[in-house]
Design a protein around this motif. Sequence first.
Motif, short mmCIF file in Angstrom:
data_model
loop_
_atom_site.label_atom_id
_atom_site.label_comp_id
_atom_site.label_asym_id
_atom_site.label_seq_id
_atom_site.Cartn_x
_atom_site.Cartn_y
_atom_site.Cartn_z
N PHE A 250 27.72 -39.33 80.37
CA PHE A 250 28.08 -38.35 79.94
C PHE A 250 29.65 -38.31 79.75
O PHE A 250 30.63 -39.38 80.24
N ALA A 251 30.37 -37.48 79.23
CA ALA A 251 31.27 -37.32 78.40
C ALA A 251 32.06 -36.74 78.85
O ALA A 251 33.39 -37.45 79.22
N PRO B 269 21.11 -31.94 86.75
CA PRO B 269 21.20 -33.60 85.84
C PRO B 269 21.62 -35.32 86.86
O PRO B 269 22.45 -35.19 87.73
N ASP B 270 20.54 -35.88 86.19
CA ASP B 270 21.07 -36.86 86.60
C ASP B 270 21.67 -38.03 85.69
O ASP B 270 23.00 -38.54 86.41
N ARG B 271 21.36 -38.32 84.38
CA ARG B 271 21.87 -39.10 83.65
C ARG B 271 21.31 -38.84 82.57
O ARG B 271 20.22 -37.70 82.12
N LEU B 272 22.38 -38.71 81.58
CA LEU B 272 22.07 -38.73 79.47
C LEU B 272 22.45 -40.07 78.93
O LEU B 272 22.09 -40.77 78.85
N ALA C 254 19.81 -36.55 73.04
CA ALA C 254 20.64 -37.61 74.58
C ALA C 254 18.83 -37.33 74.70
O ALA C 254 18.56 -36.07 75.11
N THR C 255 19.11 -37.78 75.70
CA THR C 255 17.46 -37.66 76.88
C THR C 255 18.11 -37.60 78.26
O THR C 255 18.38 -38.34 78.84
N LEU C 256 17.73 -35.96 78.91
CA LEU C 256 18.46 -35.57 79.72
C LEU C 256 17.63 -36.22 80.97
O LEU C 256 16.57 -35.54 80.95
N TYR C 257 17.35 -36.86 82.10
CA TYR C 257 16.57 -37.51 82.56
C TYR C 257 17.84 -35.80 84.20
O TYR C 257 18.41 -36.32 84.69
N LEU C 258 16.42 -35.57 84.78
CA LEU C 258 16.94 -34.64 85.82
C LEU C 258 15.80 -35.29 86.80
O LEU C 258 14.88 -35.40 87.28
N ARG C 259 16.63 -34.77 88.19
CA ARG C 259 16.51 -34.85 89.78
C ARG C 259 15.37 -33.29 90.15
O ARG C 259 16.67 -32.52 89.72
N CYS C 260 14.27 -34.21 90.26
CA CYS C 260 13.73 -32.23 90.94
C CYS C 260 13.28 -32.56 92.50
O CYS C 260 12.91 -33.68 92.99
N VAL C 261 13.64 -31.34 92.76
CA VAL C 261 12.58 -31.36 93.66
C VAL C 261 11.55 -31.56 94.35
O VAL C 261 10.93 -31.06 92.93
N PRO C 262 10.97 -32.34 94.88
CA PRO C 262 9.30 -32.57 94.92
C PRO C 262 8.36 -31.71 95.22
O PRO C 262 9.01 -30.88 95.25
#
Length: 170
Positions: free
Chosen positions: A34-35, A57-60, A72-80
């Motif tokens: 993230f910038a 958002p977890d990371r780019l 970029a690829t946006l990695y998301l943390r989500c609720v199970p």
Amino acid sequence: MAAKSMTFKRRNRAVGIADALAGALDPVLKKRGFASQDILNHWAAMAPAPYDRIAIPDRLGWPRGERSAEGATLYLRCVPGHGLAIAHEGARIAAAVNRYFGYVLVGQVRLSVEPFIPGSTVPDKNVAEPAPEIRAKIGASVAGVDDEGVREALRGLGHALAQRRRKRIE
């Protein structure tokens, strides 16, 4: 040689926690791709419903080399249990983020390995057990509860309260 007059910024004023910690979080966010903090701070405003509540958002992940026009690829943390929906709606989420920023920041959305549990915290692994006499006292006070699950929950609550009281005294 004339001495330069230096002006100092007043520090004895109230500042918000976000302003105070803004510089401290930047190196950590840069490691995650993230910038700035914008995508994290304004996630609820940019993500389409219900993904603003069930994912963060977890990371780019940027492609190797230069930052490409594809984004970029946006990695998301989500609720199970919501991973399949986010996988299918990835293009919609990416479009919403890009629309918020006004340029192509996110090319695709993927799921992070780590889940997102709203309101969760990392449990402290260095929690000491209460003294035997306190455990016996708590056990005696919850012995009359018939339901085993409720009894164990009350016992855990009693142990946690005993720990808080002990930390306050120390």
